[in-house]
Motif scaffolding. Structure first.
Motif, short mmCIF file in Angstrom:
data_model
loop_
_atom_site.label_atom_id
_atom_site.label_comp_id
_atom_site.label_asym_id
_atom_site.label_seq_id
_atom_site.Cartn_x
_atom_site.Cartn_y
_atom_site.Cartn_z
N PHE A 142 0.96 63.39 83.73
CA PHE A 142 1.50 62.53 84.79
C PHE A 142 1.80 61.12 84.30
CE2 PHE A 142 1.13 59.34 88.09
CZ PHE A 142 2.11 59.77 88.96
N ILE A 143 0.88 60.52 83.55
CA ILE A 143 1.03 59.09 83.23
C ILE A 143 2.30 58.82 82.40
CG2 ILE A 143 -0.03 57.11 82.05
CD1 ILE A 143 -2.75 58.15 83.10
N PRO A 144 2.50 59.52 81.27
CA PRO A 144 3.76 59.23 80.55
C PRO A 144 5.01 59.58 81.34
CG PRO A 144 2.48 60.98 79.45
CD PRO A 144 1.61 60.40 80.52
N VAL A 145 4.97 60.68 82.10
CA VAL A 145 6.18 61.04 82.87
C VAL A 145 6.46 59.96 83.91
CG1 VAL A 145 7.22 62.74 84.43
CG2 VAL A 145 5.82 63.53 82.52
N GLN A 146 5.42 59.54 84.63
CA GLN A 146 5.62 58.53 85.67
C GLN A 146 6.01 57.18 85.08
OE1 GLN A 146 6.28 58.57 88.70
NE2 GLN A 146 6.04 56.39 89.19
N ASN A 147 5.48 56.85 83.90
CA ASN A 147 5.89 55.60 83.25
C ASN A 147 7.39 55.61 83.00
OD1 ASN A 147 3.98 53.58 82.85
ND2 ASN A 147 2.89 54.81 81.34
N GLN A 148 7.87 56.74 82.51
CA GLN A 148 9.30 56.86 82.21
C GLN A 148 10.13 56.79 83.50
OE1 GLN A 148 11.41 58.52 78.88
NE2 GLN A 148 11.09 60.48 79.93
N LEU A 149 9.66 57.49 84.55
CA LEU A 149 10.40 57.46 85.82
C LEU A 149 10.38 56.05 86.40
CD1 LEU A 149 9.20 60.79 87.57
CD2 LEU A 149 11.39 60.35 86.47
N ALA A 150 9.21 55.40 86.37
CA ALA A 150 9.09 54.06 86.97
C ALA A 150 10.01 53.06 86.27
CB ALA A 150 7.63 53.58 86.91
N ARG A 151 10.20 53.26 84.96
CA ARG A 151 11.06 52.35 84.19
C ARG A 151 12.53 52.56 84.48
NH1 ARG A 151 7.76 53.03 79.63
NH2 ARG A 151 9.00 54.83 79.08
N SER A 152 12.97 53.82 84.56
CA SER A 152 14.41 54.06 84.48
C SER A 152 15.04 54.90 85.60
CB SER A 152 14.72 54.80 83.16
OG SER A 152 14.08 54.19 82.09
N ASP A 153 14.23 55.56 86.41
CA ASP A 153 14.80 56.51 87.38
C ASP A 153 15.61 55.76 88.45
OD1 ASP A 153 15.30 58.74 88.89
OD2 ASP A 153 13.19 59.31 89.16
N VAL A 154 16.87 56.15 88.64
CA VAL A 154 17.69 55.49 89.66
C VAL A 154 17.16 55.82 91.07
CG1 VAL A 154 20.06 55.06 90.44
CG2 VAL A 154 19.65 55.86 88.12
N LEU A 155 16.42 56.90 91.15
CA LEU A 155 15.77 57.27 92.42
C LEU A 155 14.89 56.13 92.96
CD1 LEU A 155 15.76 59.92 94.07
CD2 LEU A 155 13.82 60.69 92.71
N ASN A 156 14.44 55.25 92.06
CA ASN A 156 13.56 54.15 92.48
C ASN A 156 14.21 53.22 93.50
OD1 ASN A 156 11.48 55.03 90.85
ND2 ASN A 156 12.27 53.90 89.08
N GLU A 157 15.54 53.24 93.56
CA GLU A 157 16.20 52.41 94.58
C GLU A 157 15.96 52.96 95.98
OE1 GLU A 157 20.35 51.78 93.63
OE2 GLU A 157 19.83 51.37 91.53
N TYR A 158 15.47 54.19 96.05
CA TYR A 158 15.34 54.86 97.35
C TYR A 158 13.89 55.24 97.67
CZ TYR A 158 20.30 55.27 96.44
OH TYR A 158 21.61 54.97 96.15
N ILE A 159 12.97 54.98 96.75
CA ILE A 159 11.58 55.40 96.97
C ILE A 159 10.63 54.27 96.58
CG2 ILE A 159 12.04 57.86 96.56
CD1 ILE A 159 10.80 57.55 93.78
#
Ligand code: HEM
Length: 420
Positions: A377-394
């Motif tokens: 979870f931690i490395p995957v979420q680190n990567q998502l938190a850094r770059s996922d465009v989904l973050n604009e919506y969540i």
């Protein structure tokens, strides 16, 4: 009333299934008996029947995901180790009965003495077991000084780091103990958590709880893939119970991992993720699909036709752009960009009314099981938190991590090896 006379009175809440009934009797001092109601046995198809509580692994992890969730995190309020142990014994006995579709206690919901509160709260009377599973996990805070467990804390049970843009509410995060109740009937799941909380009165207090509906993953190839509140199929590339070799690599704690009491168990990360669905709903279909990396209708990876087609991360459109964008969710979360890490996801949608500003308080209660959160979870979420465009919506607003021990065998109780 003796157990036998209770059985004669047939004080069950619903029809039952012989094998499960026999299995739960072990280790239970007194319990409400059951009767098989005419015709009900034959209706005990997939979504109504019981799921065995005892086994090598806890139920509720690879069990084909049920439709409803009631998740509760508890703070332990007693400071006495013996009281915590007796609670876990009482909870395990009750969990065996609840998952078999029985009333709890000796007299159940309606056959006790009129002067005392009923042992079972009663709202599940007449309902089937509805594939109820109850899964327990222990949070990092349980391993402080209170119960002498500090030396038993698994190294993998780390405190989760702060991830970019986390906006965590402490009142919806953490917890000494979590219980995940999943069922195909919402009332059965709520009844189970309510009765466990009631048994725990004076020893534990509910810190927060979360209702969920519409599973957002499948954990078996026999299940169709459901949709999350963004309208996308969710759970396509999930670990599935049929992937037995992978489950040993990615899901279950192995003897070499230690500690002993966690072997056959798994680590759960829970995240309450608020989804800004009003903003999402004003986003074009093409943009939505490129953010996820899959077609909204088919669930197929962009550039492919079928949901389960392999993702081609190199494929390009005629204009030279990658079909699955560099920052698409499925690229950033995929094992090939995360050192092979996978997760068994079994989260749920939630809508907790609205937030006073006319927006739905809605999102995904993300639940993911794994062998080691430090590598998954931690490395995957680190990567998502850094770059996922989904973050604009969540936005992640709640968080928990729990060590879920191996399965309970008949006659033992949740966490017995931890307290040995
Ligand atoms: C509200 C937040 C989220 C939404 C709406 C969402 C949605 C989706 C969707 C639609 C898919 C594609 C279907 C599938 O293969 O399951 C997917 C895949 C996936 N998601 Fe998420 N997700 C969210 C949060 C997360 C988080 C927090 C993680 C982990 C830290 C995560 C990990 C994954 C993984 C591992 C995959 C499979 C990637 C692959 O191997 O193809 N997701 N998600």
């Amino acid at each position: 009333m003796t157990e036998e006379s209770a059985q004669r009175k047939g004080i069950s809440r619903r029809g039952l299934f012989g094998a499960a009934g026999a299995a739960v009797a072990t280790g239970v001092a007194g319990y409400a008996a059951h009767s098989v109601l005419a015709g009900e046995e034959s209706q005990a198809a997939d979504t109504t029947g019981p799921v065995e509580f005892h086994g090598e692994h806890q139920a509720g992890i690879i069990t084909p995901v049920q439709d409803r969730l009631h998740f509760a995190a508890f703070d332990v309020t007693t400071t006495k180790r013996a009281e915590l142990v007796s609670l876990l014994k009482e909870w395990s006995a009750a969990a065996a009965l609840l998952t078999a579709g029985r009333d709890i206690g000796q007299y159940g919901a309606v056959n006790g003495p009129g002067e005392a509160p009923p042992e079972d709260t009663g709202e599940a009377v007449g309902l089937p077991p509805a594939r109820l599973t109850l899964t327990i996990g222990f949070g990092p805070s349980l391993f402080d000084k209170r119960f002498g467990l500090a030396s038993k804390r698994p190294q993998a049970l780390v405190d989760l780091p702060h991830f970019i843009a986390d906006d965590l509410d402490p009142n919806r995060s953490g917890g000494d103990i979590a219980v995940q109740a999943c069922s195909d009937d919402p009332q059965v799941a709520v009844h189970a958590i309510r009765n466990l909380a009631r048994i725990g009165f004076g020893r534990v207090a509910v810190r927060y709880s979360q209702l969920g509906f519409g599973r957002t993953a499948s954990t078996s190839r026999a299940q169709t893939t459901p949709r999350n509140l963004f309208g996308f199929k969710d759970g396509t590339n999930n670990l599935k119970l049929e992937d037995t070799a992978k489950l040993e690599q990615q899901l279950w704690v192995q003897p070499d991992d230690g500690p002993d009491w966690m072997v056959g168990g798994s680590y759960l990360v829970s995240r309450r993720i608020r989804m800004n669905i009003e903003i999402w709903d004003r986003t074009s279909l093409g943009e939505q699909e490129s953010i996820i990396g899959r077609g909204k209708g088919t669930g197929a990876p962009l550039g492919k036709a079928d949901e389960f087609d392999a993702i081609d991360f190199e494929a390009k459109n005629s204009d030279g752009d990658l079909k699955v964008a560099k920052e698409a969710h499925i690229r950033l979360a995929h094992p090939s960009f995360n050192n092979g890490a996978e997760l068994l996801r079994r989260g749920y949608n939630f809508v907790d009314g609205s937030d006073g500003l006319g927006r739905l308080d809605a999102g995904l209660f993300f639940l993911a099981y794994q062998r080691d959160p430090r590598k998954q979870f931690i490395p995957v979420q680190n990567q998502l938190a850094r770059s996922d465009v989904l973050n604009e919506y969540i936005v992640h607003v709640g968080s928990g991590i729990f060590a879920c021990p191996g399965g309970v065998t008949a006659g033992s109780y949740w966490g017995e090896k931890l307290f040995a």
